[in-house]
Design an enzyme around this catalytic site. Structure first.
Site, PDB file in Angstrom:
ATOM      1  N   GLU B  73       0.807  -1.218   0.000  1.00 57.10           N
ATOM      2  CA  GLU B  73       0.000   0.000   0.000  1.00 57.10           C
ATOM      3  C   GLU B  73       0.839   1.267   0.000  1.00 57.10           C
ATOM      4  O   GLU B  73       0.504   2.249  -0.663  1.00 57.10           O
ATOM      5  CB  GLU B  73      -0.941   0.013   1.213  1.00 57.10           C
ATOM      6  CG  GLU B  73      -2.081  -0.993   1.150  1.00 57.10           C
ATOM      7  CD  GLU B  73      -1.699  -2.381   1.604  1.00 57.10           C
ATOM      8  OE1 GLU B  73      -0.504  -2.633   1.884  1.00 57.10           O
ATOM      9  OE2 GLU B  73      -2.597  -3.249   1.682  1.00 57.10           O
ATOM     10  N   HIS B 142     -10.796  -3.885  11.234  1.00 54.67           N
ATOM     11  CA  HIS B 142     -11.537  -3.965   9.976  1.00 54.67           C
ATOM     12  C   HIS B 142     -12.855  -3.211  10.050  1.00 54.67           C
ATOM     13  O   HIS B 142     -13.808  -3.541   9.358  1.00 54.67           O
ATOM     14  CB  HIS B 142     -11.809  -5.433   9.621  1.00 54.67           C
ATOM     15  CG  HIS B 142     -10.703  -6.060   8.834  1.00 54.67           C
ATOM     16  ND1 HIS B 142      -9.389  -5.785   9.048  1.00 54.67           N
ATOM     17  CD2 HIS B 142     -10.722  -6.948   7.806  1.00 54.67           C
ATOM     18  CE1 HIS B 142      -8.636  -6.493   8.196  1.00 54.67           C
ATOM     19  NE2 HIS B 142      -9.425  -7.200   7.436  1.00 54.67           N
TER      20      HIS B 142
HETATM   21  C1  LIG Z   1      -2.120  -4.364   4.801  1.00 53.54           C
HETATM   22  C2  LIG Z   1      -3.213  -5.205   4.269  1.00 53.54           C
HETATM   23  N1  LIG Z   1      -3.516  -5.137   2.964  1.00 53.54           N
HETATM   24  C3  LIG Z   1      -4.501  -5.901   2.458  1.00 53.54           C
HETATM   25  C4  LIG Z   1      -5.189  -6.754   3.260  1.00 53.54           C
HETATM   26  C5  LIG Z   1      -6.314  -7.611   2.691  1.00 53.54           C
HETATM   27  N2  LIG Z   1      -5.876  -9.002   2.756  1.00 53.54           N
HETATM   28  C6  LIG Z   1      -6.269  -9.818   3.755  1.00 53.54           C
HETATM   29  S1  LIG Z   1      -5.574 -11.317   3.644  1.00 53.54           S
HETATM   30  C7  LIG Z   1      -4.737 -10.921   2.243  1.00 53.54           C
HETATM   31  C8  LIG Z   1      -3.875 -11.931   1.553  1.00 53.54           C
HETATM   32  C9  LIG Z   1      -2.610 -12.186   2.246  1.00 53.54           C
HETATM   33  O1  LIG Z   1      -1.977 -13.235   1.633  1.00 53.54           O
HETATM   34  P1  LIG Z   1      -0.790 -13.998   2.318  1.00 53.54           P
HETATM   35  O2  LIG Z   1       0.103 -13.048   3.035  1.00 53.54           O
HETATM   36  O3  LIG Z   1      -0.143 -14.820   1.273  1.00 53.54           O
HETATM   37  O4  LIG Z   1      -1.447 -14.905   3.429  1.00 53.54           O
HETATM   38  P2  LIG Z   1      -2.541 -16.063   3.316  1.00 53.54           P
HETATM   39  O5  LIG Z   1      -3.882 -15.417   3.456  1.00 53.54           O
HETATM   40  O6  LIG Z   1      -2.360 -16.723   1.993  1.00 53.54           O
HETATM   41  O7  LIG Z   1      -2.268 -16.956   4.461  1.00 53.54           O
HETATM   42  C10 LIG Z   1      -5.015  -9.608   1.879  1.00 53.54           C
HETATM   43  C11 LIG Z   1      -4.485  -8.957   0.680  1.00 53.54           C
HETATM   44  C12 LIG Z   1      -4.867  -6.780   4.627  1.00 53.54           C
HETATM   45  N3  LIG Z   1      -5.537  -7.551   5.504  1.00 53.54           N
HETATM   46  N4  LIG Z   1      -3.866  -6.015   5.099  1.00 53.54           N
END
Ligand SMILES: Cc1ncc(C[n+]2csc(CCOP(=O)(O)OP(=O)(O)O)c2C)c(N)n1
Lengths: 329, 362
Positions: B73, B142
């Site tokens: 971001e 959230h």
């Molecule tokens: C700073 C931030 N940006 C976007 C999000 C929205 N978001 C929630 S989970 C996620 C995916 C994260 O993927 P990863 O780190 O690979 O973990 P996984 O969910 O696959 O375990 C996103 C983009 C968030 N929670 N926090």
């Protein structure tokens, strides 16, 4: 280019007792989350759940190689790490139900599990945010002269946040006692790694900070455990500070919620097949005698139904709880 | 719920449109009109398309103008600012307002300041779309309404449309604006509908809307709280109390005049925000009215918003955390009829304003 872990470490053996313990942990997490998925449509659990079904081996492999006084830093997809580190299932289930007996008294929900008595640091819904916090905890442990180690979990997506790079640099610079554990399930929500990374050479990227990095590409729980044990021993001896593990794994369910989502079209069910075929719960189970496995399974089921009954029977927090804990006093 | 808006120019070509479709239509029309407009951000091009608000855009405009990003971001905000300085018109989308905190440095220190500190040599025509969440135990990180943090900073514009009509007009105005605009949406508003013209239309920022006329009390509702205030207005009307409900729409710049002239008439101001009250939008609105009222005129002011605590996940506490139509109506009643015994609307009736279409878990 796949960088495999050195064979010497991979060859490490697990005793019968190890297998039994690891199987129990895998099975407990799998079944507990399946139970959460079963209950979810009843609306009794009003907390978004990010299930680790299929990914249990990473948390279990890593946590089994830790001492109870070592520390884990989980993510919002954290049921597995929480339970693998010894977090209380009853209190976790009650938390999902929003009950006063939950790990945070119903204030945090599924995404903010914590159990400081078992050295499970709290989790954050904001991706990547807890990586430097785990670092700070490791800094303190080192400063206090302990040989305790922190294992910080995060996803492949988290490695894209600036704070990840900043944390790697600082950890290497200060030789902090931390094991970075990247659970690479190839997706961030619905976006595949190919749309987010120019190359998949994550371990190489990390190594340029002066941090040894290992990729474990098959999700093998015993391999994860052996490499973790070896890494933790090195970190504990204070030899060279942080170590990085990229554990490839696969999410069987949707990003958030109880269901499968292969019909959404962003990934193919055929991608799942090899991971199911290689399911670590079944694989470890097969190493046990039928009677022993049945005994473990029965005790796991009892533990889970006790936890659900506990959550159901517990009270919601009273309105007074809304304003407690805003400040420490 | 559909909303009676005294829209500036009722058009023949209006139809009921949901908030989410209004956002999508507004941005698509601007993208057709102006090739400099592009939309990017995490998940804008996946099958869920930010609750549907970016649905179909990549098919129509292609992946160069509609694309997902890594989870970065901070850097992505800088990228948006740089592109805007170069003459593009980026719309940077965040599925949660909470994630703007990772972009705070770029937004506050670069986006807001550049035009001024570089002596007018650059412009930052950037739109930052962000959604406030609620319910289903999404909890602390959230569900925050953080608009006041941005209202503090000159150089930014902050808008929080409460209905589909305004959502479309504000998004178009934001895209056409030469300044960085923080666009605050609320998850619960997405499936509410209003009459929305098919053609593009635009109103200048800084104009509040008087939604209902009344002489007893002025009620200002911010973002989704406007919906709850409208319900409170109905409950109060049954008790013979006439509330003038005002939607500020634009928080920075803020149309103090419209609120002020209402307060001059009613002598009572209740501001209901979907955020904390301390140093918040409600504090600013009350202060702005107090400073300008003049002639020794007195008025009574009450602020409502989140309880001064972190948002809990358990449903047992969540209801205590947020304002609702019953709490709003009760507070207004106490202000208008101070001497009389406390009154509470029938809880069953007060419940109706909740957005029944919303389902978890997202
Ligand atoms: C700073 C931030 N940006 C976007 C999000 C929205 N978001 C929630 S989970 C996620 C995916 C994260 O993927 P990863 O780190 O690979 O973990 P996984 O969910 O696959 O375990 C996103 C983009 C968030 N929670 N926090």
């Amino acid at each position: 280019m796949t960088k495999r872990a050195p064979n010497s470490v991979v060859a490490a053996v697990a005793s019968a007792a190890d297998i039994e313990r690891i199987y129990r942990s895998l099975r407990l997490i799998r079944r507990a989350e399946e139970e959460v998925a079963r209950i979810y449509p009843s609306n009794k659990i009003k907390s978004p759940v990010h299930l680790s079904i299929g990914q249990e081996a990473v948390a279990v492999g890593v946590c089994d190689a830790l001492r109870p006084d070592d520390v884990v830093s989980p993510t919002y997809r954290g049921h597995a790490a929480f339970l693998a580190k010894g977090g209380e299932l009853k209190a976790m289930m009650a938390e999902l139900y929003g009950k006063a007996t939950g790990v945070t008294g119903g204030k945090g929900g599924s995404m903010h599990l914590i159990d400081m008595s078992h050295n499970v640091l709290g989790a954050s819904a904001v991706v990547g945010t807890t990586i430097p916090v785990a670092l700070g905890y490791a800094l303190a442990l080192k400063r206090m002269g302990t040989d305790r180690v922190v294992a910080a979990f995060f996803g492949d997506g988290a490695t894209e946040e600036g704070v990840f790079a900043e944390s790697l640099n600082f950890a290497a610079l200060h030789k902090l006692p931390i094991l970075f554990v990247c659970e690479n399930n190839f997706y961030a929500i619905h976006t595949p790694i190919t749309k987010r990374w120019a190359t998949e050479r994550l371990c190489e990227r990390v190594e340029t900070y002066g941090i040894p990095a290992h990729q474990i590409d098959d999700g093998d729980v015993l391999k994860i455990r052996a490499i973790t044990a070896n890494s933790i021993a090195q970190i504990r001896r204070g030899e060279r500070g942080p170590i990085f593990l990229e554990c490839r794994t696969y999410r069987w369910r949707e990003h958030v919620g109880p269901n499968e989502d292969f019909d959404a079209g962003y990934r193919a069910r055929t991608d799942l097949a090899p991971w199911v075929e290689d399911d670590q719960v079944a694989k470890l189970g097969a190493k046990l005698s039928d009677s022993l496995r049945a005994k473990i399974d029965a005790s796991v089921e009892r533990e889970i139904s006790d936890a659900v009954a506990f959550a159901e029977a517990s009270d919601f927090p009273g309105p007074g709880a809304l304003r407690t804990d805003v400040y420490a006093n | 719920m559909s909303m009676q808006t005294n829209s500036p120019s009722p058009s023949a070509n209006t139809r009921l449109l949901t908030y989410v479709d209004a956002l999508r239509e507004g941005v698509a029309q601007e993208m057709r009109r102006d090739p400099r407009v592009f939309v990017f951000g995490l998940d804008v091009d996946d099958h869920k398309a930010i609750q549907g608000s970016t649905f179909g855009l990549v098919e129509e405009f292609g992946p160069e103008r509609v694309f997902g990003t890594p989870l970065s971001e901070d850097a992505m905000t800088g990228v948006a600012i740089g592109a805007a300085m170069a003459g593009m018109r980026p719309v940077h989308v965040h599925i949660r307002m909470d994630f703007l905190m990772l972009a705070m440095n770029q937004l506050v220190n670069i986006a807001a300041k550049s035009h001024y500190m570089y002596g007018g040599q650059v412009r930052v025509p950037l739109v930052v779309r962000s959604m406030i969440g609620k319910s289903w135990g999404q909890g602390a990180q959230h569900s925050q309404g953080l608009h006041a943090m941005f209202m503090h900073v000159p150089g930014l514009k902050v808008i929080a449309p409460s209905n589909a009509y305004d959502a479309k007009e504000c998004l178009i105005a934001a895209i056409r604006d030469d300044n960085p605009v923080i666009f605050v949406e609320h998850r619960l508003l997405y499936f509410t509908d209003a009459f929305v013209p098919e053609e593009t239309y635009e109103v200048p920022f800084g104009k509040a809307r008087v939604c209902t006329a009344g002489g007893d009390i002025t009620i200002v509702g911010i973002s989704n709280m406007l919906v709850e205030c409208m319900r409170a207005h109905e409950l109060l009307a049954e008790e013979g109390i006439e509330a003038e409900v005002i939607d500020p729409i634009s928080l920075l710049p803020l149309d103090v005049e419209t609120i002020l002239s209402s307060v001059r008439k009613t002598g009572r101001l209740l501001v209901v925000d979907n955020a904390w009250t301390g140093t918040g939008a409600s504090a600013e609105i009350v202060a702005a009215v107090a400073e300008r009222l003049g002639n020794g005129q007195r008025f009574e002011a009450v602020r409502m918003g989140y309880a001064p605590t972190t948002c809990p996940t358990t449903p047992a506490l969540e209801s205590e955390f947020y304002p609702d139509p019953a709490k709003i109506a009760r507070a207004a009643y106490a202000m208008v009829r101070p001497g009389q015994p406390a009154w509470s609307p029938d809880p069953e009736r007060a419940k109706l304003a909740y957005q029944v279409k919303f389902r978890g878990p997202f």
